[in-house]
Design an enzyme around this catalytic site. Sequence first.
Site: not given
Length: 189
Positions: A144, A127, A88, A13, A133
């Site tokens: 998630r 990632r 969301r 996204k 992160r």
Amino acid sequence: MRLIIMGPPGAGKGTQSTRIAETYGVPAIATGDIFRANVREGTPLGVEAQRYMDAGDYVPDSVTNSMVRDRLAADDCADGFLLDGYPRTLAQVDELDGMLKENDVALDAVLVLTVDPEELVERLVKRAESDGRSDDTEEVVRHRQDVYAEQTAPLIEVYAERGLLVTVDGMGEVDEVSARVRTALDGVA
Ligand code: AMP
């Protein structure tokens, strides 16, 4: 153009939003990025959000909604915006409906990127290695995905019923996906 981009964590996204925002000359508003900036700066909002983010849970609607309300009130959103990561939850959909109605504007489309679930976990773990992160450990990544399936996937049906849904295959090279997105959105505005 007033757009929402949706898709499970790792669907690409963020990458696509940057490109869409450039193409249509609208700001890309990523709630996750705003939260992360607040965490980095140690603001009260960041302190509140961090524990939810680290656990892979959603930040409470009350906190998220007022943050988005403030952001959408900024001048650069007057002629359009691209929301990435909001709404969301169903409660956030209602809240966004209210914000748009107050300004007498409406969404043009809700873009959904579809991806293969196994590829997602792989992308997110990669990632984590490159961006560091704290919410990208494998356990949190899987959580998630579950939270998305439970709380966010139902929104797709809501927007489909309103005739706003534009679904794009998010698998493959970034440029290929961008080309698909471009073609799909050309039919909208
Ligand atoms: P993202 O970068 O979009 O994956 O978002 C990272 C994290 O920020 C999420 O896992 C949530 O903890 C929080 N977050 C971002 N957007 C929202 C939202 N609309 N509602 C609640 N929490 C959010």
